[in-house]
Design a protein around this motif. Structure first.
Motif, short mmCIF file in Angstrom:
data_model
loop_
_atom_site.label_atom_id
_atom_site.label_comp_id
_atom_site.label_asym_id
_atom_site.label_seq_id
_atom_site.Cartn_x
_atom_site.Cartn_y
_atom_site.Cartn_z
N LEU A 80 0.83 -1.20 0.00
CA LEU A 80 0.00 0.00 0.00
C LEU A 80 0.87 1.26 0.00
O LEU A 80 0.62 2.20 -0.74
CB LEU A 80 -0.92 -0.02 1.22
CG LEU A 80 -1.88 1.13 1.43
CD1 LEU A 80 -2.91 1.19 0.32
CD2 LEU A 80 -2.59 1.02 2.76
N VAL A 113 0.46 5.70 -0.47
CA VAL A 113 -0.48 5.96 0.63
C VAL A 113 0.30 5.86 1.95
O VAL A 113 0.77 4.80 2.30
CB VAL A 113 -1.64 4.94 0.64
CG1 VAL A 113 -2.67 5.33 1.68
CG2 VAL A 113 -2.25 4.82 -0.73
N TRP A 165 0.05 5.06 4.95
CA TRP A 165 -0.81 4.42 5.95
C TRP A 165 0.00 3.36 6.68
O TRP A 165 0.29 2.31 6.13
CB TRP A 165 -2.02 3.80 5.25
CG TRP A 165 -3.01 3.14 6.17
CD1 TRP A 165 -3.18 1.81 6.37
CD2 TRP A 165 -3.98 3.78 7.01
NE1 TRP A 165 -4.18 1.58 7.26
CE2 TRP A 165 -4.70 2.78 7.69
CE3 TRP A 165 -4.31 5.12 7.27
CZ2 TRP A 165 -5.72 3.06 8.59
CZ3 TRP A 165 -5.34 5.39 8.16
CH2 TRP A 165 -6.03 4.37 8.81
N ALA A 203 -0.75 5.69 12.29
CA ALA A 203 -2.16 6.00 12.13
C ALA A 203 -2.97 5.62 13.37
O ALA A 203 -3.89 6.31 13.76
CB ALA A 203 -2.72 5.28 10.91
#
Lengths: 148, 373
Positions: free
Chosen positions: B222, B227, B229, B234
């Motif tokens: 990802l 991204v 993330w 997070a």
């Protein structure tokens, strides 16, 4: 920190927009009727302020008198999460609508739930068994499954 | 005269050195070009989720070792976190730091395996893999000091860890932290600018940002698609909010980015380990500060459910536990990153050639123990 959305706030908005969904709530968990799952998911994905664009996991739990299908959802942009649940009754052909067209990430996960728990996902493009083989008798994660 | 060609369907795996275990792909080729892909799973399915229902909560820890067997520490961590959330247990502070140290060393070890085998798949036979395993060996030695096992650790317990790190662990870790950065530089110089590697991976197996999110991928796959993330940032669990580190992201989402993100993540992991050692309550003295909160021998969580996730080396590893108040979980669902990262496999493979298939699969970094569970 990922904020768990208040299911009550989401549920009250959902009732206004989709009154047929039969929303109820408990802490961070939102309950809806199984027939409405796909519409609710589509709504959760695009509704401004929610934008739950990331499907974390789909799973099902066998409570003997019913199956509970659980969707763990998150929003990458807004960093919050929500748990969506639905109760499916009947052990012969339990079914919920597939959400593959909402989140493609549901593809393999719905196949897994079908394979191991025997809950069908209506509208899935390729609902075949995934971890066992097609001739496998029964669904191993059900509580009444008799293993070899 | 025009030559008529017919598509040919070929089985790749389950016994194939480049499928990283017993993974099987039914691939339809037009000449050398991939037209259709059908992954076949389940050759290593052991029914871990069903087995968990017949064991006590603490016994399940040993099952989690056998999911992603090159990253057992983080598997333990995800399960133990879910259990602690379910029982509302506050783990011992020193135990949490030891967990972070173990988890980050495990991340380095797992990324070393991923990098080494990717190069192996590319045809660089032996040498890069041996370089990577040289360092991984030292991490395994340190794990052996911590818990006596090299692969299936079962080091984590509800409320902390199994035992305090022994005296010899700290000098070994200090030397490792000193030696490792130049090694990572070495990989970068040796590999990242290597012409063959760049030609084989740049622009190969593209995964767009939208597709990466829509198909629920996580971890380096990802992040390579741009991204940022990372669950450690997070949704910080344990004590990750006390450390200063960056999240490396890619831009193109190709195999090269996935490879380079892993190399950069190793550097960040070293930073975290160093900070954890500096902040460690009780320092390097052994047995002075408790590493485990007191919990009953048979754990009976209240009726309810809990989901907890960690950033495992391969992505988001989550456990969803349902309790009926007994000593065994009523349901134990494993959200495994390797399995879900294979969702966009078709999009990544179609149109590429047979030789690219092993590279793309290697860059996703799957582990069959976790895919089939």
């Amino acid at each position: 920190m990922t904020v768990a959305l208040s299911a009550q706030e989401v549920g009250e908005r959902l009732e206004k927009d989709l009154p047929g969904a039969g929303a109820s709530w408990q802490m961070d968990q939102l309950q809806v009727r199984p027939e409405a799952v796909r519409e609710v998911c589509r709504w959760l994905k695009v509704e401004s302020g929610l934008e739950l664009d990331y499907l974390v996991a789909i799973t099902a739990v066998d409570f003997v008198d019913h199956f509970e299908v659980v969707y763990h959802l998150a929003s990458i942009g807004r960093n919050h999460s929500l748990v969506l649940k639905t109760k499916v009754f009947g052990r012969e052909t339990p079914a919920v609508p597939s959400v593959v067209e909402v989140w493609q990430g549901a593809d393999l996960q719905e196949r897994e739930v079908w394979d191991l728990m025997g809950v069908r996902f209506e509208g899935h493009p390729n609902l075949k068994r995934i971890l066992t083989w097609e001739e496998f008798p029964g669904h191993p994660l059900r509580k009444d499954f008799q293993g070899a | 005269m025009t030559l008529r060609t017919e598509p040919v369907t070929v089985n790749i795996g389950p016994q194939h050195p480049s499928t990283h275990g017993v993974f099987r792909l039914r691939v339809t080729f037009d000449g050398e070009v991939i037209q259709e892909v059908e992954p076949v799973f389940g050759y290593l399915h052991r029914g871990s989720e069903k087995l968990a229902e017949e064991r006590t909560y603490s016994q399940v820890i040993t099952l989690t070792d056998r999911l992603d067997y090159v990253a057992s520490m983080t598997n333990n961590q995800a399960y133990v976190l879910a259990l602690e959330k379910l029982c509302h247990v506050q783990p011992a502070e020193r135990g949490l730091y030891l967990r972070v140290i173990a988890a980050e060393l495990q991340r380095i070890a797992s990324h070393l395996v991923a990098t080494g085998f990717l190069l192996q798949d590319l045809g660089a036979f032996g040498t890069p893999l041996m370089y990577c395993f040289r360092e991984r060996e030292r991490i395994l030695d340190m794990f052996e000091m911590l818990c006596g096992a090299r692969i299936t650790h079962s080091y984590l317990r509800i409320g902390g860890v199994f035992q305090d790190a022994p005296e010899e662990f700290w000098p070994a870790l200090r030397i490792f932290l000193h030696d490792m950065p130049p090694y990572i530089d070495e990989y970068e110089q040796l590999l990242a600018e290597n012409e063959i590697l760049v030609a084989r991976t740049k622009g190969v197996g593209l995964l767009s940002q939208e597709m990466a999110i829509a198909s629920s991928t996580s971890g380096p796959v990802l992040r390579a698609s741009g991204v940022p993330w990372d669950l450690r940032k997070a949704d910080p669990y344990e004590v990750y909010d006390r450390f200063d580190f960056d999240i490396p992201v890619g831009t193109a989402g190709d195999s090269y980015d996935r490879f380079i993100v892993r190399i950069q993540e190793m550097r960040q992991s070293l930073r975290i380990v160093q900070q954890a050692v500096d902040q460690l309550p009780g320092g390097t003295s052994v047995g002075k500060v408790p590493v485990r909160a007191k919990v009953p021998f048979f754990i009976r969580p209240p009726v309810g459910d809990a989901y907890a996730h960690v950033e495992a080396p391969k992505g988001e590893l989550g456990f969803y536990l349902v309790s009926d108040g007994s000593i065994a979980p009523y349901r134990c669902k494993i959200r495994s990153p390797s399995f879900i990262n294979l969702t966009p496999l078709k999009e990544m493979l179609i149109g590429w050639k047979l030789a690219d298939l092993v590279v793309i699969l290697g860059s996703i970094d799957i582990n069959m123990g976790e895919v089939d569970r």
